[in-house]
Design a protein around this motif. Structure first.
Motif, PDB file in Angstrom:
ATOM      1  N   LEU B 347       0.612  -1.371   0.179  1.00  0.00           N
ATOM      2  CA  LEU B 347       0.361   0.435   0.012  1.00  0.00           C
ATOM      3  C   LEU B 347       1.112   0.857   0.046  1.00  0.00           C
ATOM      4  N   SER B 348       2.018   1.173   0.575  1.00  0.00           N
ATOM      5  CA  SER B 348       2.530   2.665   0.730  1.00  0.00           C
ATOM      6  C   SER B 348       3.253   2.791  -0.434  1.00  0.00           C
ATOM      7  N   THR B 349       3.699   1.987  -1.566  1.00  0.00           N
ATOM      8  CA  THR B 349       4.029   2.048  -2.243  1.00  0.00           C
ATOM      9  C   THR B 349       3.041   2.519  -3.616  1.00  0.00           C
ATOM     10  N   MET B 350       1.429   2.203  -3.314  1.00  0.00           N
ATOM     11  CA  MET B 350       0.673   2.465  -3.993  1.00  0.00           C
ATOM     12  C   MET B 350       0.651   3.711  -3.500  1.00  0.00           C
ATOM     13  N   VAL B 351      -0.030   4.174  -2.170  1.00  0.00           N
ATOM     14  CA  VAL B 351       0.265   5.682  -1.948  1.00  0.00           C
ATOM     15  C   VAL B 351       1.088   6.691  -2.971  1.00  0.00           C
ATOM     16  N   SER B 352       2.788   6.098  -2.139  1.00  0.00           N
ATOM     17  CA  SER B 352       3.431   7.601  -2.702  1.00  0.00           C
ATOM     18  C   SER B 352       3.741   7.336  -4.372  1.00  0.00           C
ATOM     19  N   ASN B 353       3.890   6.291  -5.042  1.00  0.00           N
ATOM     20  CA  ASN B 353       3.631   6.269  -6.344  1.00  0.00           C
ATOM     21  C   ASN B 353       2.523   7.267  -7.053  1.00  0.00           C
ATOM     22  N   HIS B 354       1.453   6.666  -6.626  1.00  0.00           N
ATOM     23  CA  HIS B 354      -0.209   7.098  -7.277  1.00  0.00           C
ATOM     24  C   HIS B 354      -0.275   8.763  -7.059  1.00  0.00           C
ATOM     25  N   ILE B 355      -0.022   8.934  -5.523  1.00  0.00           N
ATOM     26  CA  ILE B 355      -0.857   9.776  -4.618  1.00  0.00           C
ATOM     27  C   ILE B 355       0.019  10.887  -4.480  1.00  0.00           C
TER      28      ILE B 355
END
Lengths: 95, 891
Positions: B347-355
């Motif tokens: 989730l942290s990868t997703m949040v940092s990359n996409h948000i």
């Protein structure tokens, strides 16, 4: 693959089997078919449906394990060589 | 009951062990000594984070409440994994080729690197995962409470326990899960710790299971004998809920962010999937097989009203097996922590990359595109995301604290993330899918899920929600969340799943059909769908763009770090065949760089940042058609086949030609042999007959004997000469001759030949006229051999001249940089039919036995001249007799 006279055919049969396996599993484990085994009987003290469920489950795993090795070899020929240069050399189909 | 202090000590020791393992493995990884971590076994064990505390505690609870139903949660993944050849293989290949960092990245990348889609998938993932993390916290605190025998809440506060567990996991994840920014790089320490936890939870559960069978019931048949009547609920078990749950769990194993992380993103070798295809289902079945015995033993031996979710702990505890109970607690703890750690990383990868990244890019437009260390931003945002996600889980846990039935939350989360499935599956299978279709399906599906499943899950805590579920919003019964449009399905989960996935898929398909994909979408679609038809390393050159290579280098440095960027650029420069310096920024280089950057910041952000430097680029439509069009691909394939068969045909033709040539040569050889035998036979016959006469006639007159002997001698000389010439010719023809050519005055060689022939010419009364002469011409040749050639041809002209006033004209001129010597006689000439055969071996015209000579002279002459890069030819119809023309290049 190498033992067969027609490696293409053998390969296709193999991948077909790999595709059929989950379909067969779903058929055997889903209603209506699984209802066939809903009975009051037992096998060695275990309800028939439980025995059936786990037997199919283990059979699926066994078949998947049986298919895994040849499928793995099939993969080696179409995997980019960077992934594993030695392995892909070892299994090149004879020219 | 165990004392809280002792348990805390055991627990902390175990956590310390995990830290040490992760630390040691990370250190070893830095020195490249982690071969075993790359094994398929470790890969499979890391996939088994699927079995969370929901499995460890909840499966038994589910079995105690509704019999066999628990099995569906493991049958779905089993079917997906034994059918890995269908889908998982493709996802893993796409993930590796395109450096996919998460399920959100997969969907965004497929649909033209759309940042909007990535944000939506990320939000759904966070919303669906938060309750799941809360569930893990709840299971840890609840199990802790059970095992220290503190049922009424007198001991340590749940909130305190939960907080410290969450904090500890956040610390672990931040320490070992954010070592590197590239998502595809394995987090070795984390993987090792998770593999260890996977083994611990398996052994703990199996131990409890064996204890339930043999320690409590006393054998397998006895277990089932103890089961309450209709325990299995088998009569109404195999209904739509059975199918729906199996489908849901099959979806979850593909779409859950943490499963996508371990199965696709952290896969180091596609072949590991082959092993996992049976080993992971085996792990599942080994766990599942003990669920029923534990549930039955719990129901049979525990007092009525005990929580079946905690049978795994209470069963050994009530039997006084405190050690086993502690082991089981550690097992449950392991399953909770491993899930939380991986989910937080994903989730942290997703949040940092996409948000965070897109927002940072937007907010500080000029800054982040052109300067600033992106890595620091990424790492910081990942660490903060991890903390925030765990905090969210903790808050959710506090808000809903102690809600009944662990399993319900897990299924709600599964159904939420299942909304990603149509987009993901359609994206890798269907060319026609567009980003608007995916977006529409996703939004509508998640809205339906939130309204029909997520919202009703709060009805126990909030009466307003309960009222809404009961009578619908504004009293509209048709809109009731659990009976939408009056459709009454027994099970709210099946109801919600039916509506949400139907709406999702229908909108996905419909909107996709109504909208046009952008060129980039079509390109990405083709790359994804035909991933097995693409030759690796050959990225199609479709997107045309370029940039100053220095700018690209700066960009790469900011995202990858100085050293990796330097290595990457060196590698590419070497691949382009450059010795040193920066690579050339061509299309394929820019594409590759974008792919590498996508492995760190996601496809959408990488595309945005590269486009900022290199421009959006133009997509060549014709080339896009080339790869996007199925028919084009088939055409290309058949074209390759045609090329192949043309190649084969030309090879066959060459072989046929070679064969004809060989046959001709063989015939020539036979011919030559028969001619040689014939030539040798004539002198041999006369030698034999004369020697016989000498032997058989005793009184031969001495002068007659003398005459015979001189004939024998002459014939012997002729034989020797013939053999010498054959040897000479075969030597010349073998091509082994390697004369050192020297400048030769061709006039001098001709003079020598003329003076040698003059005696013979005088004897035969042949007049030799030397007309025109070139002076001082030099050619590259061998003096002796050149003289031999001249002599040979002059000799022929003298010998065969039967004219009444025989005469030979010798002329030499320079023509087009060539020395041309013409020797013409006024003899009978050579019939047209024989003009070429005279240069072959024994190619005498007619069967003139009266002329001495082997018939090899012209053949030898021609061979010699060809060694000097010259030639000799018969000039057709040049005069009354034969006219030979010798040509040699002037030195």
């Amino acid at each position: 693959m190498t033992g067969s006279r027609d490696p293409d055919l053998a390969r296709r049969k193999l991948t077909d089997a790999a595709l059929v396996l989950p379909v067969a599993g779903a058929f055997l484990l889903m209603p209506p078919f699984i209802r066939v085994f809903v009975t009051d009987g037992t096998v060695a003290g275990i309800p028939v449906v439980v025995v059936y469920l786990f037997t199919v489950w283990f059979a699926l795993i066994g078949l998947a394990g049986w298919l895994a090795a040849p499928l793995r070899r099939t993969m080696q020929t179409d995997i980019p060589p960077v992934a594993d240069p030695e392995a892909s050399d070892a299994d090149r189909p004879e020219a | 009951m165990l004392s809280a202090d002792l348990l805390l000590f055991v627990c902390l020791s175990y956590v310390a062990l995990l830290f040490v393992v992760a630390f040691v493995v990370d250190r070893r990884a830095q020195r490249d000594r982690i071969g075993w971590l790359q094994s398929p076994l470790v890969y499979t064990l890391s996939i088994s984070i699927y079995c969370t505390s929901w499995t460890f505690y909840g499966a038994v609870g589910s079995a105690a409440r509704s019999g066999l139903e628990f099995a569906t949660i493991y049958l779905g993944p089993t079917l997906v994994f034994v059918g890995w050849w269908w889908l998982l293989r493709k996802l893993v290949r796409i993930g590796r080729l395109h450096r996919i960092t998460s399920i959100a990245d997969l969907i965004s990348s497929r649909f033209g690197k759309s940042p909007t889609l990535a944000v939506f998938v990320t939000l759904i993932a966070v919303i669906a995962t938060t309750p799941y993390i809360a569930l893990q916290l709840q299971s840890v605190t609840a199990s802790f409470r059970v095992i220290i025998g503190d049922a009424d809440g007198a001991g340590p506060n749940d909130a305190v326990t939960g907080f410290w567990v969450a904090a500890g996991m956040a610390l672990f994840t931040i320490l070992f899960g954010t070592r590197n920014v590239t998502a595809n790089e394995r987090h070795h320490g984390v993987v090792a710790a998770i593999a260890l936890e996977a083994l611990v939870k398996l052994f703990a559960f199996v131990a409890v299971g064996l204890f339930a069978i043999y320690g409590i019931a006393g054998g397998i048949p006895e277990v089932f004998a103890d089961a309450p009547p209709d325990f299995l609920h088998s009569d109404d078990m195999f209904s739509s809920r059975w199918v729906a749950l199996t489908f849901l769990s099959a979806t979850a194993i593909i779409c859950l962010p943490r499963q996508f992380q371990v199965t696709v993103v952290e896969n180091v070798d596609e072949k590991h999937l082959a092993t996992a295809s049976w080993l992971f289902p085996l792990y599942l079945v080994l766990l599942s097989i003990f669920v029923l015995p534990i549930a039955i033993a719990g129901l049979a031996s525990m007092p009525a009203g005990s929580n079946p979710d905690m049978f795994v702990l209470t069963l050994p505890l009530s039997a006084g097996q405190e050690g086993l109970a502690a082991f089981a607690f550690i097992g449950g703890f392991s399953s909770a922590t491993s899930m939380v750690i991986v989910a937080a990383i994903a989730l942290s990868t997703m949040v940092s990359n996409h948000i965070v990244m897109p927002v940072a890019l937007k907010v500080s437009q000029s800054d982040y595109y052109t300067s600033g260390d992106v890595r620091r931003l990424l790492l910081a945002s990942r660490r903060i995301s991890i903390a925030v996600i765990l905090m969210l889980g903790f808050i959710y846990f506090r808000l809903t604290g102690g809600s009944e039935g662990l399993a319900a939350i897990g299924l709600i989360a599964f159904a939420g993330i299942a909304q990603v499935l149509p987009g993901a599956l359609g994206g890798v299978m269907w060319r026609g899918a567009t980003r608007y279709g995916a977006l529409a399906g996703l939004v509508a599906g998640s809205a339906a899920w939130a309204y029909m499943l997520f919202l009703p899950s709060f009805q126990a805590e909030y009466p307003a929600v309960a009222a809404l579920v009961e009578s619908g919003p504004w009293g509209l019964a048709a809109l009731r969340p659990e009976a939408f449009l009056g459709l009454t399905v027994d099970d709210p989960l099946v109801h919600a799943l039916f509506w949400s996935l139907s709406v999702n898929t229908a909108l996905f398909v419909f909107v996709s059909l109504m909208t046009r994909p952008t060129p980039l979408e079509r390109l990405q679609g083709a790359l994804f769908i035909d991933v097995f038809r693409m030759r690796p390393g050959e990225s199609p050159r479709v997107l045309h763009r370029t940039a100053p290579v220095e700018d690209l280098f700066v960009l790469a440095q900011r995202i990858l770090g100085a050293e990796p960027a330097r290595l990457l650029f060196e590698d590419i420069a070497r691949a382009q065949g450059l010795r040193s310096g920066l690579p050339v920024a061509d299309d394929s280089f820019v594409s590759r760089l974008e792919r590498e950057l996508a492995g760190t910041i996601g496809a959408a952000s990488a595309h945005a940042m590269v486009s900022q430097v290199a421009g959006g680029g133009t997509i060549s439509l014709s080339e896009l058609m080339n790869i996007a069009d199925e028919t084009a691909q088939i055409l290309e394939y058949s074209q390759q086949l045609t090329e192949k068969s043309a190649e084969l045909e030309s090879t066959a033709r060459q072989l046929r030609d070679a064969n004809t040539k060989l046959q001709k040569l063989s015939a020539q050889k036979d011919d030559f042999l028969s001619q040689v035998s014939h030539e040798l036979r004539t002198p041999m016959t006369s030698i034999r007959s004369f020697s016989e006469i000498l032997l058989e006639t005793p009184d031969v007159r001495s002068e007659q004997a003398q005459r015979f002997l001189s004939i024998i001698n002459a014939e012997c000389l002729r034989l020797t000469g013939l053999l010498d010439e054959i040897l000479d010719l075969s030597f010349l023809e073998s091509g082994k001759v390697n004369w050192t050519l020297a400048p030769v005055d061709v006039g001098a060689a001709l003079d020598r030949a003329l003076s040698s022939i003059s005696v013979l010419a005088e004897k035969d009364g042949v007049a030799i006229h030397v007309d025109e002469r070139t002076g001082g011409t030099t050619v590259m040749a061998d003096f002796g051999r050149l003289t031999q050639v001249f002599l040979n041809i002059l000799n022929n002209s003298v010998k065969y001249n039967t004219s009444e006033a025989p005469r030979i004209d010798v002329t030499s001129v320079l023509r087009d940089g060539e020395y041309v010597l013409t020797i013409a006689d006024n003899g009978p000439g050579i019939p047209a039919a024989h003009q070429e055969t005279i240069f072959s071996k024994f190619g005498r015209v007619g069967a003139r036995q009266d002329v001495s000579g082997s018939g090899l002279g012209l053949a030898i002459s021609r061979e010699i001249l060809r060694q000097f890069n010259g030639d000799v030819e018969l000039v057709a119809d040049a005069g009354p007799g034969a006219t030979f023309e010798i040509r040699l290049p002037v030195a």
